[in-house]
Write an enzyme that holds these catalytic residues in place. Sequence first.
Site, short mmCIF file in Angstrom:
data_model
loop_
_atom_site.label_atom_id
_atom_site.label_comp_id
_atom_site.label_asym_id
_atom_site.label_seq_id
_atom_site.Cartn_x
_atom_site.Cartn_y
_atom_site.Cartn_z
N SER A 171 0.94 -1.23 -0.19
CA SER A 171 0.05 0.00 -0.07
C SER A 171 0.81 1.33 -0.07
CB SER A 171 -1.03 -0.20 1.28
OG SER A 171 -2.10 1.01 1.09
N HIS A 192 -2.84 -1.23 -3.21
CA HIS A 192 -4.21 -0.21 -3.01
C HIS A 192 -3.63 1.01 -3.81
CE1 HIS A 192 -4.39 -2.12 1.31
NE2 HIS A 192 -4.95 -2.89 0.60
N ASP A 212 -4.17 -4.79 6.11
CA ASP A 212 -4.52 -5.45 5.12
C ASP A 212 -3.36 -6.33 4.81
OD1 ASP A 212 -6.31 -6.68 3.15
OD2 ASP A 212 -5.82 -5.40 1.51
#
Lengths: 276, 190
Positions: B13, B40, B133
Amino acid sequence: METNPIQYEELELLLNDLYKRYGYDFTEYSKASLHRRVQRLYTLDNFPSFAEFRYRLQSDSHYFRRFVEEITVNVTEMLRDPSFYRTLRTTILPILATYPFIRIWHAGCSTGEEVYSMAILLKEAGLLHKALLYGTDINPLVIEKARKGIFPVSQMQKYSENYIQSGGVKDFSTYYTANYHLAKFDSGLTGKMIFSTHNLVSDFSFNEFQLILCRNVLIYFERELQAKVFKLFDYSLENFGYLALGSKESLRFSSIADRYRQVGREKIWRKVHEAG
Amino acid sequence: MKQDNKLIVNAGSAGSLQVVLAVLTAMGKDYPIPVLVVLHRNNTFESSLEELFASRTRLVIKEVEEKDAIQPGVVYISPADYHVLIEQDRTFSLDYSERVNYSRPSIDVTFRSAAEVYGSGLIALLLSGGNADGAEGMQWVRDGGGLTIVQDPQTAEVPYMPQQVLLRMTVDIVAPTEELPELIHSLAYK
């Protein structure tokens, strides 16, 4: 992190049960996504074993209804992909305007946000009075919600941004009445909509349309089922009608592709020949 | 194990883009293991990511399309706003269901799905990022027998994401940023 994963063989057994018992056929759904949804429900409802989960589904039709509600994906938003709606406004609606009566089918409409988006576009184009919008979904619960036209107020800022990006020039908030955390959409929009359950796997064509939208539904189907659904859409679409798909879906590899032409860069195709 | 039974999932991310780029740049054009990149990302930068990767690497860069068969020599990029899943026949599926860990694509979703299909052939690499995540997904990768690698949080631009993994489990390899490209490159020839 659950400790009791469902095996793919078990999933197949379950799907065969459900088809025999209830007539709902999920056997041609894409398995990775379906497996994940079924696993999620199984964990959420704390079944001690797969056998008990299977038995409950066989013996309790209310629980099967919950199964349908939970394993189908009901994520949607108003005016998602604003450039898509901009193309509808600038390219498709001016052509639909030439028809005396406009019929549009939103297949797999979930809670109806897309149908309301379309009604707003039609209203702004001065076409809503001669249009009917059909919204269908396999899941009865989302159809009930769609009929009400009530959505969370918390979403409205995002929808308003989408609306402006799609070429909207009015104040988006004129289309709904906010009450605490809910936004109820104008009954003038709802009045032109017909919502009903319809299963793309097993139900037939029910009318002829100038525009069919089915966005982010086919990604959950295996290739053979996609082909069947394309045939259903082809059969339900007037010559020179339009078919609109999700941003990651395509008509390209389908058997009906050679009779359709893509409109610009959006996932919209126009039917240019009838089936031979 | 034959290389065509393998898959590398390279995920991250905030702060991971430059690392992904360095890892991909170190791969030769005949790199024998297919690579899936799950980042992401913001919708508005969608197309430029593929262009950026294509301009800086010698590999074929392709955004994941549903039902694509996974091929070696190709780097697949997760599209913005869809989860990426892998079918038993090693094709991709896309899924527009709820966000997981506030994320779509979710790294957990892809790690778990890839672990179910690739098992011990899976190599999972988790990089810099600002949310949790991927941490649960790493446990699925480990339980499936796959190789678990995280970027050393001390060298990550945003250490939180790899830290969350290390709080939950012991991974196979914790590698500092500058060693990751050579490490991933060498995996192809093991």
